[in-house]
Design an enzyme around this catalytic site. Structure first.
Site, PDB file in Angstrom:
ATOM      1  N   ILE A 152      -8.911 -59.785  45.368  1.00  0.00           N
ATOM      2  CA  ILE A 152      -8.426 -58.611  46.090  1.00  0.00           C
ATOM      3  C   ILE A 152      -7.965 -58.962  47.502  1.00  0.00           C
ATOM      4  O   ILE A 152      -7.177 -58.234  48.119  1.00  0.00           O
ATOM      5  CB  ILE A 152      -9.536 -57.536  46.150  1.00  0.00           C
ATOM      6  CG1 ILE A 152      -8.962 -56.174  46.534  1.00  0.00           C
ATOM      7  CG2 ILE A 152     -10.665 -57.970  47.088  1.00  0.00           C
ATOM      8  CD1 ILE A 152      -9.943 -55.032  46.362  1.00  0.00           C
ATOM      9  N   LYS A 153      -8.417 -60.096  48.020  1.00  0.00           N
ATOM     10  CA  LYS A 153      -8.106 -60.487  49.397  1.00  0.00           C
ATOM     11  C   LYS A 153      -6.623 -60.791  49.608  1.00  0.00           C
ATOM     12  O   LYS A 153      -6.160 -60.820  50.752  1.00  0.00           O
ATOM     13  CB  LYS A 153      -8.953 -61.689  49.806  1.00  0.00           C
ATOM     14  CG  LYS A 153     -10.453 -61.439  49.788  1.00  0.00           C
ATOM     15  CD  LYS A 153     -10.896 -60.449  50.835  1.00  0.00           C
ATOM     16  CE  LYS A 153     -12.406 -60.374  50.937  1.00  0.00           C
ATOM     17  NZ  LYS A 153     -12.867 -59.449  51.972  1.00  0.00           N
ATOM     18  N   ASP A 154      -5.873 -61.030  48.533  1.00  0.00           N
ATOM     19  CA  ASP A 154      -4.433 -61.252  48.680  1.00  0.00           C
ATOM     20  C   ASP A 154      -3.767 -60.074  49.377  1.00  0.00           C
ATOM     21  O   ASP A 154      -2.840 -60.245  50.182  1.00  0.00           O
ATOM     22  CB  ASP A 154      -3.770 -61.434  47.305  1.00  0.00           C
ATOM     23  CG  ASP A 154      -4.141 -62.741  46.637  1.00  0.00           C
ATOM     24  OD1 ASP A 154      -4.878 -63.537  47.251  1.00  0.00           O
ATOM     25  OD2 ASP A 154      -3.702 -62.962  45.498  1.00  0.00           O
TER      26      ASP A 154
END
Length: 452
Positions: A43-45
């Site tokens: 999700i950090k993208d």
């Protein structure tokens, strides 16, 4: 032609998947927002690219510059992908508790990685927070991202993750469950959803060893709450500025063990190969099931992919060393027999003497011992077939009819893994304890152990 101009255009629009087995016992449907479908497998993208773009707009990041950040691994991956496409260099600091896979992956995409100690305070010069801040002051044309206090982090989830979940659930979501660290995902996503429906409950999952829950409950920054923990990517020893605690309705703590065990269950029972924090999020939801009713619709965020934890959560040895894996081992079988001495035979003994020993001790398998070394084995089944054809073998020495020695396995080998060694031709294995003494484990022993 239908294509993306570059890999960054594939970020977002991740699937919502209904859970079945790991949600058993919950009164309502539970859906996973599976974020490892992003190109960096987490999700950090989303927020990584958003923070880079915001820095570019504000003139903080110039062409050819260097991106510097302290990361548990996933944010670094997103930043590295953005750097590749946009032409920046990357230097990341991380902690020594993060999986080796995360460090190797960051290096694979061109980043320089500096590993710092975990068990120090944030303000300690050796902490990965302090080292990244220092590097940003020393390296020309560098930009310190600071995902913890950079509000573009939560903005990314307000703009992307929240709207996606609202649309995918057709506005029916009643509960959002997030294992939280920097606070960006839960604050940004929760803020958007609550603007759509103020009754939506936002539940944060924390780890023992983190001070976030205590701060949420009391407003007190209690450093006595802080101690080393194994769970990766969630919890903090300070409160990042990305948090807006008014968005969150409840904090729940989950143990390292429960998170790890649940991550393995999700992978085995749902076919979704998830990271550590997904296990924590799901374990936390199970702890809160008494707060749910049949009409509720729950969405749990699965942050990243299990490939980053292969040497840890998905490694039986690692799990057993920490007491996380409740499995029976060869040692358990040996101990259950109160360490009875191993019955052996010498190569010069006669076959009829072996038969007598088998009857006396009611055993089917005997190792052949010479000068303290295991050189072969005798099994009742193999001996029976030989004697049927050649009855005269009763007077023959054991070494003329023995077969190859039983395999030797480690004492901590899980019982389930013995199937590789024990089969029709080979009915037992041997093991050695700390004193060097040998012990035997047979098919019957395994059946007994699995039945108890």
């Amino acid at each position: 032609m239908n294509y993306c101009e570059n890999i960054l255009e594939t970020i977002g629009n991740t699937p919502l998947v209904k859970l079945h087995r790991v949600s058993a016992g919950l009164p309502c449907p539970v859906f996973a927002k599976v974020e490892f479908f992003n190109p960096g497998n987490s999700i950090k993208d989303r927020m990584a690219v958003r923070m880079v773009e915001e820095a570019e707009k504000r003139g903080l990041l110039k062409p050819g510059g260097t991106i510097i950040e302290g990361t548990s691994g996933n944010t670094g991956m997103g930043l590295a992908l953005a750097a590749i496409i946009k032409g920046y260099k990357c230097i990341f600091t991380t902690t020594d508790k993060q999986s080796k896979e995360k460090v190797d992956i960051l290096k694979a995409v061109g980043a320089e990685v500096i590993v710092c100690p975990t068990n120090v305070l944030p303000e300690d010069p050796k902490s990965y927070y302090s080292v990244s801040r220092r590097l940003a002051t020393e390296i020309p044309d560098s930009f310190y991202v600071n995902q913890y206090d950079n509000l573009a982090n939560r903005d990314a989830h307000y703009e992307q993750t929240g709207p996606e979940i609202w649309e995918q659930t057709d506005g029916k979501i009643t509960h959002l469950v997030v294992a939280t660290g920097t606070g960006g995902t839960i604050t940004g996503t929760g803020k958007f959803l609550k603007e759509k429906n103020p009754d939506i409950q936002v539940w944060a999952i924390d780890s023992y060893g983190s001070l976030l829950k205590k701060f949420f409950d009391t407003g007190e920054l209690d450093m006595n709450e802080v101690h080393p923990y194994i769970t990766e990517g969630i919890g903090e020893d300070f409160v990042p500025q990305n948090y807006d605690m008014s968005v969150i309705d409840h904090f729940e703590k989950v143990t390292d063990k429960d998170g790890a065990v649940m991550a393995r269950r999700i992978s085995k029972e749902e076919g979704i190969f998830v990271g550590y924090s997904a296990g924590s999020a799901m374990a936390g939801l199970q702890q809160l099931k008494h707060k749910l009713k049949p009409t509720d619709v729950v969405v749990v965020v699965f942050h990243d992919h299990g490939s980053r934890y292969v040497a840890k959560v998905y490694n039986d040895q690692w799990m057993m060393e920490r007491g996380f894996l409740d499995v029976k081992t060869v040692k358990d079988v040996v101990n259950s027999r109160r360490n009875l001495p191993l019955v052996t035979i010498a190569p010069e003994e006669k076959v009829h003497e072996v038969i007598a020993k088998m009857k006396k001790f009611d055993i089917e398998h005997l190792p052949v011992l010479k000068d303290g070394q295991i050189i072969g084995a005798i099994s009742e089944g193999g001996l029976f077939s030989k004697l049927i054809d050649q009855p005269e073998l009763k007077e023959a020495p054991v070494e003329s009819v023995m077969h190859k020695a039983f395999p030797i396995v480690a004492m901590d080998t899980p019982i389930e893994k013995l199937a590789v060694y024990i089969n029709k031709e080979n009915g037992a294995v041997l093991t050695q304890d700390d004193t060097g003494a040998h012990h035997i484990v047979t098919k019957y022993d395994i059946i007994q152990a699995l039945g108890n």
